[in-house]
Design an enzyme around this catalytic site. Sequence first.
Site, PDB file in Angstrom:
ATOM      1  N   ARG A 155      -3.632 -10.212   4.191  1.00 56.83           N
ATOM      2  CA  ARG A 155      -4.092 -11.955   4.311  1.00 56.83           C
ATOM      3  C   ARG A 155      -2.475 -12.622   4.852  1.00 56.83           C
ATOM      4  NH1 ARG A 155      -8.074 -11.391  -0.059  1.00 56.83           N
ATOM      5  NH2 ARG A 155     -10.227 -11.233   0.884  1.00 56.83           N
ATOM      6  N   LYS A 213      -0.420  -4.058  -9.047  1.00 57.93           N
ATOM      7  CA  LYS A 213      -0.278  -5.300  -9.946  1.00 57.93           C
ATOM      8  C   LYS A 213      -0.408  -6.675  -9.230  1.00 57.93           C
ATOM      9  CE  LYS A 213       1.235  -3.146 -13.673  1.00 57.93           C
ATOM     10  NZ  LYS A 213       1.998  -3.123 -14.993  1.00 57.93           N
ATOM     11  N   HIS A 260       0.814  -1.347  -0.154  1.00 51.00           N
ATOM     12  CA  HIS A 260      -0.137  -0.221  -0.284  1.00 51.00           C
ATOM     13  C   HIS A 260       1.154   1.111  -0.058  1.00 51.00           C
ATOM     14  CE1 HIS A 260      -2.704  -2.877   1.953  1.00 51.00           C
ATOM     15  NE2 HIS A 260      -3.731  -2.472   0.763  1.00 51.00           N
TER      16      HIS A 260
HETATM   17  P1  AMP Z   1      -5.956  -4.377   0.001  1.00 49.14           P
HETATM   18  O1  AMP Z   1      -6.418  -3.310   0.669  1.00 49.14           O
HETATM   19  O2  AMP Z   1      -5.774  -5.749  -0.031  1.00 49.14           O
HETATM   20  O3  AMP Z   1      -7.351  -4.343  -1.058  1.00 49.14           O
HETATM   21  O4  AMP Z   1      -4.683  -4.017  -1.817  1.00 49.14           O
HETATM   22  C1  AMP Z   1      -5.194  -2.090  -1.582  1.00 49.14           C
HETATM   23  C2  AMP Z   1      -4.052  -2.139  -2.985  1.00 49.14           C
HETATM   24  O5  AMP Z   1      -3.048  -2.029  -2.885  1.00 49.14           O
HETATM   25  C3  AMP Z   1      -4.901  -2.487  -4.146  1.00 49.14           C
HETATM   26  O6  AMP Z   1      -4.467  -2.096  -5.636  1.00 49.14           O
HETATM   27  C4  AMP Z   1      -3.614  -4.092  -4.202  1.00 49.14           C
HETATM   28  O7  AMP Z   1      -3.336  -4.140  -5.822  1.00 49.14           O
HETATM   29  C5  AMP Z   1      -2.414  -3.001  -3.940  1.00 49.14           C
HETATM   30  N1  AMP Z   1      -1.638  -4.017  -3.203  1.00 49.14           N
HETATM   31  C6  AMP Z   1      -2.407  -5.117  -2.582  1.00 49.14           C
HETATM   32  N2  AMP Z   1      -0.490  -5.652  -1.932  1.00 49.14           N
HETATM   33  C7  AMP Z   1       0.472  -5.477  -2.879  1.00 49.14           C
HETATM   34  C8  AMP Z   1       1.715  -5.118  -3.016  1.00 49.14           C
HETATM   35  N3  AMP Z   1       2.357  -6.921  -2.417  1.00 49.14           N
HETATM   36  N4  AMP Z   1       1.618  -4.674  -4.027  1.00 49.14           N
HETATM   37  C9  AMP Z   1       2.067  -4.140  -4.486  1.00 49.14           C
HETATM   38  N5  AMP Z   1       0.369  -3.961  -4.297  1.00 49.14           N
HETATM   39  C10 AMP Z   1      -0.377  -4.279  -2.909  1.00 49.14           C
END
Ligand code: AMP
Length: 279
Positions: free
Chosen positions: A186, A147, A36
């Site tokens: 997760r 991505k 994030h």
């Molecule tokens: P989430 O909170 O999991 O819904 O993710 C929010 C945003 O962060 C989404 O655009 C995800 O793709 C991005 N994101 C989550 N994990 C990663 C990661 N390891 N590397 C890059 N972006 C991420």
Amino acid sequence: MLITDISRMRETVKSLKKEGKSIGFVPTMGYLHEGHVSLIRCSRKDNDITVVSIFVNPIQFGKNEDLDRYPRDLERDIEICKREGVDYLFYPDVRQMYPEGYSTYVVVEGLTEGLCGAFRPGHFKGVTTVVMKLFNIVQPDRAYFGKKDYQQYVVIKKMVEDLNMDVQIIGCPIIREEDGLAMSSRNKYLSPEERESALSLSRALFTAKEIFEKGETDPEKIKQKMRQIIQSYPHIRDIQYIEIVDPKTLQPKKRVEKGDVIALAVYVGDTRLIDNITL
Ligand code: AMP
């Protein structure tokens, strides 16, 4: 800095726009990590103002999925946002986003049918709907997606293109732990032993890339080797899919080419993990 009200957020955006400020937006479900943070840093570089949202969107979770146990830590997230110079943290509650009688949804066809879409019916409908709502509230000039969720990134780009929305979608690289595990909120669910097995995903992806670079272009052969690697670890409950797809159409490839994406979803114990690599 913390805004919980949709109307407050809209008013804030209105006055920022009047001042001619550009707005970068990073939608998240919270429990922030370096993945994030990388999106936040990209946004800060490109825009006058950066808005982060935290919203655990119930309509993108299936009945037997992890909505109820999804990790949350608002205090810590606020600290990270402060440290990273986020201008506004938008944190609406579910009843505001989906009041009683809510009945409007956005559906992207085609791209949402394969990969995760095949195993999580309704998931992308929930994602596109909430992202559309958040875009309407925040009215960003640019929005940043990782991505890591490759299919989500492609689906959102398609929604924006098809609906002539005035926002630029920027895809950012996957951030990994030092040992290769893709960062994810997760990952918190994993026991130490499961955490070890979770490494099988990135190891299979890195090996696949090596095999491809040595000349293998048969997707079945590459996928078979990946399966072998993943299944050699304990706690692997289910390999939902391993697919090698075209980066734009997400259609499976018959011959693998540079630029293709290898994506997978695997249950390690009770935790569903996804990862991918671009060749
Ligand atoms: P989430 O909170 O999991 O819904 O993710 C929010 C945003 O962060 C989404 O655009 C995800 O793709 C991005 N994101 C989550 N994990 C990663 C990661 N390891 N590397 C890059 N972006 C991420």
